[in-house]
Design a protein around this motif. Structure first.
Motif, PDB file in Angstrom:
ATOM      1  N   ARG A 171       8.251  10.632   0.962  1.00  0.00           N
ATOM      2  CA  ARG A 171       7.539   9.361   0.987  1.00  0.00           C
ATOM      3  C   ARG A 171       8.168   8.429  -0.045  1.00  0.00           C
ATOM      4  N   SER A 182       2.238   1.186   0.417  1.00  0.00           N
ATOM      5  CA  SER A 182       1.570   0.978  -0.867  1.00  0.00           C
ATOM      6  C   SER A 182       1.631   2.230  -1.715  1.00  0.00           C
ATOM      7  N   ILE A 227       0.679   8.335  -2.703  1.00  0.00           N
ATOM      8  CA  ILE A 227       0.114   9.504  -3.383  1.00  0.00           C
ATOM      9  C   ILE A 227      -1.094  10.095  -2.642  1.00  0.00           C
ATOM     10  N   ALA A 228      -1.381   9.585  -1.469  1.00  0.00           N
ATOM     11  CA  ALA A 228      -2.570  10.022  -0.721  1.00  0.00           C
ATOM     12  C   ALA A 228      -2.663  11.533  -0.517  1.00  0.00           C
ATOM     13  N   PRO A 229      -1.551  12.272  -0.297  1.00  0.00           N
ATOM     14  CA  PRO A 229      -1.688  13.712  -0.033  1.00  0.00           C
ATOM     15  C   PRO A 229      -2.086  14.543  -1.240  1.00  0.00           C
ATOM     16  N   GLY A 261      -4.206  16.227  -3.883  1.00  0.00           N
ATOM     17  CA  GLY A 261      -5.623  16.515  -4.057  1.00  0.00           C
ATOM     18  C   GLY A 261      -5.893  17.415  -5.248  1.00  0.00           C
ATOM     19  N   LEU A 310      -2.001   7.578  -9.078  1.00  0.00           N
ATOM     20  CA  LEU A 310      -2.653   8.883  -9.008  1.00  0.00           C
ATOM     21  C   LEU A 310      -3.929   8.890  -9.845  1.00  0.00           C
ATOM     22  N   ASP A 332      -5.805   6.303 -10.320  1.00  0.00           N
ATOM     23  CA  ASP A 332      -6.772   5.559  -9.507  1.00  0.00           C
ATOM     24  C   ASP A 332      -7.411   6.464  -8.447  1.00  0.00           C
ATOM     25  N   LYS A 333      -6.633   7.385  -7.884  1.00  0.00           N
ATOM     26  CA  LYS A 333      -7.151   8.310  -6.867  1.00  0.00           C
ATOM     27  C   LYS A 333      -8.077   9.351  -7.502  1.00  0.00           C
ATOM     28  N   ALA A 387      -0.966   3.606  -3.071  1.00  0.00           N
ATOM     29  CA  ALA A 387      -2.090   4.448  -2.640  1.00  0.00           C
ATOM     30  C   ALA A 387      -1.692   5.317  -1.465  1.00  0.00           C
ATOM     31  N   ASP A 388      -0.939   4.756  -0.518  1.00  0.00           N
ATOM     32  CA  ASP A 388      -0.463   5.554   0.616  1.00  0.00           C
ATOM     33  C   ASP A 388       0.513   6.630   0.141  1.00  0.00           C
TER      34      ASP A 388
END
Length: 235
Positions: free
Chosen positions: A214, A7, A12-14, A16, A39, A41-42, A9-10
Motif C-alpha cells: 500500500r 489517504s 493503515i486501515a488493516p 488492528g 495509526l 488516530d486509528k 487512513a486508508d
C-alpha cells in the motif's frame, strides 16, 4: 497492480489490535511520521513495535507509547535524546522492552526477509542479552543463535515510488526501510512522490514492488526533529 491508496487512513486501515509493526527510521531520518500519526488516530492497542529506538519527545513512536498503544518494544536504543514517554511507561511497568544490539537487530530483520529462520553471531555472548539463547562454538569462538524478526506490518518512508510499488530512498533515510519492507506480511509506504511505472530507472530501484502493498503520497513530509524542536505534541 496499482498499489496507491487515497489517504493515510486508508493506508493503515488493516492494522488492528495485537499487531507486530516494524517502523523504519534511524532517529528521525527515514521515519514515516505521517503514517505513525495516522495509526495513532486509528488507535489499535497491544501493539509490538520494532524500531531502532523507543521514540523522542511527544510525537511519532513516543506519542504511540503515551497513548497506551504499545505493549512491547523491540529496539537497540530505548533511551535517546528525549525519552520521557519510554521512561514513564517502562517505569510504570506498562511497556515490555527487548533490547537487541543494532547490528543484530538489522540482521534479524534482514534474515526474515531472506527466509533465514536463525543465524549465529558473537555479539552479546557472555552478557544478559544472551541468557536463554543457544550457544555454539565455531573455530574456538562462541556464538549466540538469534532468530529472525518478522512483523505483520511495516511502516516505510520512501522518497519516490511508482504505482506498482518500486521504491527509492533519500540519502540516510534509506536505513532500515528496505529490510523492513522485506520482513513484513504487509508493507505500507508513504512516499514523497508517486510516479507512473517506468518513472524510476530500473537500476535505481532499491525496494522492488513485490515487497510493497500500500502506498500513499505525502508531498511534504514532516521531520521528527523539527516537531520536537517546536515542542509539538501528538495528538
Amino acid at each position: 497492480m496499482d498499489k496507491t491508496v487515497p489517504s493515510l487512513a486508508d493506508a493503515i486501515a488493516p492494522i488492528g489490535d495485537g499487531a507486530v509493526v516494524m517502523i523504519a527510521g534511524f532517529g528521525g531520518s527515514g521515519a514515516p511520521v505521517e503514517l505513525i500519526h495516522a495509526l495513532i488516530d486509528k488507535g489499535p492497542k497491544n501493539l509490538t513495535v520494532i524500531n531502532n529506538n523507543a521514540g523522542n519527545g511527544h510525537v511519532g513512536i513516543a506519542a504511540m507509547i503515551e497513548q497506551g498503544m504499545v505493549s512491547k518494544i523491540v529496539c537497540s536504543f530505548p533511551r535517546s535524546s528525549d525519552p520521557v514517554a519510554f521512561n514513564t511507561a517502562f517505569t510504570a511497568g506498562t511497556l515490555e522492552l527487548e533490547v537487541v544490539p543494532q547490528g543484530t537487530l538489522a540482521e534479524r530483520i534482514r534474515a526474515a526477509g531472506a527466509g533465514i529462520p536463525a543465524f549465529y553471531t558473537a555479539t552479546s555472548y557472555g552478557t544478559e542479552l544472551a541468557e536463554g539463547k543457544p550457544v555454539e562454538e565455531f573455530d574456538g569462538k562462541h556464538y549466540v543463535r538469534e532468530r529472525w524478526l518478522r512483523a505483520d506490518f511495516a511502516l516505510i518512508k520512501a522518497d519516490t515510488a511508482d504505482t506498482m510499488g518500486n521504491l527509492t530512498y533519500r540519502m540516510a533515510g534509506r536505513n532500515f526501510n528496505p529490510i523492513m519492507a522485506m520482513a513484513a506480511d504487509c508493507t505500507i509506504v508513504q512516499a514523497t512522490r508517486i510516479v507512473e511505472p517506468g518513472g524510476i530507472p530500473p537500476e535505481q530501484v532499491v525496494t522492488p514492488g513485490i515487497f510493497t502493498d500500500r502506498i500513499v503520497e505525502i508531498a511534504a513530509p514532516v521531520q521528527e526533529e523539527t516537531l520536537i524542536r517546536e515542542g509539538a505534541v501528538y495528538p
